[in-house]
Scaffold this motif. Structure first.
Motif, mmCIF file in Angstrom:
data_model
loop_
_atom_site.group_PDB
_atom_site.id
_atom_site.type_symbol
_atom_site.label_atom_id
_atom_site.label_comp_id
_atom_site.label_asym_id
_atom_site.label_seq_id
_atom_site.Cartn_x
_atom_site.Cartn_y
_atom_site.Cartn_z
ATOM 1 N N ASP A 115 3.763 6.664 -3.475
ATOM 2 C CA ASP A 115 4.754 6.379 -2.438
ATOM 3 C C ASP A 115 5.673 7.566 -2.157
ATOM 4 O OD1 ASP A 115 4.201 3.850 -1.410
ATOM 5 O OD2 ASP A 115 5.182 2.825 -3.064
ATOM 6 N N ALA A 116 5.138 8.746 -2.236
ATOM 7 C CA ALA A 116 5.907 9.956 -1.966
ATOM 8 C C ALA A 116 4.997 10.996 -1.324
ATOM 9 C CB ALA A 116 6.517 10.510 -3.254
ATOM 10 N N THR A 117 5.614 12.018 -0.749
ATOM 11 C CA THR A 117 4.840 13.089 -0.131
ATOM 12 C C THR A 117 3.982 13.782 -1.183
ATOM 13 O OG1 THR A 117 6.610 13.430 1.478
ATOM 14 C CG2 THR A 117 4.991 15.199 1.237
ATOM 15 N N TYR A 148 0.843 -1.192 0.000
ATOM 16 C CA TYR A 148 0.000 0.000 0.000
ATOM 17 C C TYR A 148 0.880 1.244 0.000
ATOM 18 C CZ TYR A 148 0.943 -0.249 5.065
ATOM 19 O OH TYR A 148 1.559 -0.329 6.292
ATOM 20 N N ASP A 149 0.327 2.341 -0.474
ATOM 21 C CA ASP A 149 1.055 3.606 -0.592
ATOM 22 C C ASP A 149 1.443 4.106 0.799
ATOM 23 O OD1 ASP A 149 1.461 6.591 -0.892
ATOM 24 O OD2 ASP A 149 1.053 6.075 -2.975
ATOM 25 N N ASP A 150 2.742 4.398 0.986
ATOM 26 C CA ASP A 150 3.210 4.833 2.302
ATOM 27 C C ASP A 150 3.307 6.348 2.428
ATOM 28 O OD1 ASP A 150 5.682 5.636 1.099
ATOM 29 O OD2 ASP A 150 6.452 3.608 1.326
ATOM 30 N N GLY A 151 2.940 7.090 1.380
ATOM 31 C CA GLY A 151 2.943 8.544 1.461
ATOM 32 C C GLY A 151 4.308 9.159 1.697
ATOM 33 N N GLY A 152 5.358 8.439 1.351
ATOM 34 C CA GLY A 152 6.709 8.974 1.531
ATOM 35 C C GLY A 152 7.253 8.811 2.933
ATOM 36 N N GLY A 179 -9.319 11.116 1.806
ATOM 37 C CA GLY A 179 -9.132 11.388 0.384
ATOM 38 C C GLY A 179 -7.692 11.342 -0.089
ATOM 39 N N ASP A 180 -6.769 11.014 0.796
ATOM 40 C CA ASP A 180 -5.338 10.957 0.470
ATOM 41 C C ASP A 180 -4.920 9.488 0.383
ATOM 42 O OD1 ASP A 180 -2.538 10.964 0.447
ATOM 43 O OD2 ASP A 180 -2.428 12.773 1.667
ATOM 44 N N PRO A 181 -4.436 9.015 -0.780
ATOM 45 C CA PRO A 181 -4.075 7.595 -0.918
ATOM 46 C C PRO A 181 -2.851 7.188 -0.133
ATOM 47 C CG PRO A 181 -3.387 8.799 -2.866
ATOM 48 C CD PRO A 181 -4.198 9.763 -2.034
ATOM 49 N N GLY A 182 -2.103 8.160 0.397
ATOM 50 C CA GLY A 182 -0.876 7.839 1.122
ATOM 51 C C GLY A 182 -0.966 8.024 2.619
ATOM 52 N N ARG A 183 -2.181 8.340 3.122
ATOM 53 C CA ARG A 183 -2.342 8.552 4.564
ATOM 54 C C ARG A 183 -3.658 7.945 5.049
ATOM 55 N NH1 ARG A 183 -1.789 14.760 5.999
ATOM 56 N NH2 ARG A 183 -3.637 14.760 4.648
ATOM 57 N N GLY A 184 -3.771 7.789 6.355
ATOM 58 C CA GLY A 184 -5.020 7.333 6.941
ATOM 59 C C GLY A 184 -5.224 5.831 6.845
#
Length: 266
Positions: free
Chosen positions: A245-247, A158-162, A194-199
């Protein structure tokens, strides 16, 4: 001689036609929006029902569904949970407290369904990724609103949001593919931020990350190109996530890729 008069539409008639066309187009677009919203609600409700069934199973049997040993499932749940309950049953796990193999991911649905905690009747016979991918059509696993297999298991895809530490292996519900990024963003907004890299709602990645198999299970990210249970493939359309996978990652709502996916972290 009288000149022949040319017949044609009056401005009023043309205006009426344009109004009718506008109403038809508006109705079509509104209908599509209602269908999309209904599918998003269906996916959200399906996750909520499965989550309740998962914890209900643990509360009742003190075992993790899917991870419960096959012989114990035959005795504790029902002899119907496995066609081989009278001999050597196979629909179950190794009791390590994790759903981390394809056969366990399939057994989850047989255990939950036969314990009457989840509607449906599923065989749960999925020893490989290929069998799981085809599981909806063969009656082994449930599907989402687009008839793509859902999954409950431990994964880091899963996307780690950086995040500096990257994504860790966690229990997650996979909503299933067949969905466009715009629908997944709507689902993310409905359930999270609504953020794929958080929550708790995260976007799936397009390349499997190492991690699951190192703790004794399978890498759930593997699978045939274009039919992976978790991953999305760039070969089937534009990227599902911008800046993955980035901020600052975001759902690529302009993409028409229908192999996109998202996960709900338990």
């Amino acid at each position: 001689m009288k000149s022949r008069q040319q017949s044609g539409f009056t401005l009023v008639e043309i205006a009426v036609v344009l109004v009718l066309v506008g109403l038809l187009l508006g109705g079509i677009l509104k209908g599509q929006q209602l269908i999309s919203s209904a599918r998003v609600r269906n996916m959200a409700d399906q996750n909520a029902g499965i989550q309740a069934a998962y914890y209900g199973f643990i509360d009742r049997y003190r075992q993790v569904p899917g991870d419960m040993p096959a012989a114990l499932a035959c005795r504790a749940i029902s002899a119907e949970v496995d066609a081989n309950c009278g001999g050597t049953p196979t629909i179950g796990g190794n009791q390590n407290g994790r759903i981390d193999r394809w056969e366990e991911a399939g057994a989850v649905w047989a255990h939950l369904a036969h314990s009457r905690l989840l509607n449906g009747s599923y065989g749960g016979n999925t020893a490989t990724a290929t069998q799981y991918e085809a599981g909806v059509l063969t009656g082994q696993v449930p599907g989402n609103a687009f008839q793509q297999p859902v999954l409950l298991g431990f994964t880091d895809d899963y996307d780690d949001g950086g995040a500096a530490s990257g994504s860790t292996v966690r229990l997650a519900y996979v909503f299933g593919a067949g969905v466009t990024p715009s629908l997944l963003r709507e689902l993310d907004v409905k359930l999270d931020d609504g953020d794929p890299g958080r929550g708790v709602v995260r976007g799936a990645v397009n390349t499997a990350k190492p991690g699951e198999s190192t703790v004794g299970g399978d890498d759930f990210g593997t699978g045939a190109p274009g039919s992976e249970v978790i991953l999305w493939s760039s070969t089937t359309g534009a990227p599902c996530i911008n800046n993955a996978d980035a901020t600052g990652s975001s759902w690529n709502v302009d993409s028409d890729n229908t192999r996109c996916n998202a996960l709900f972290l338990y």
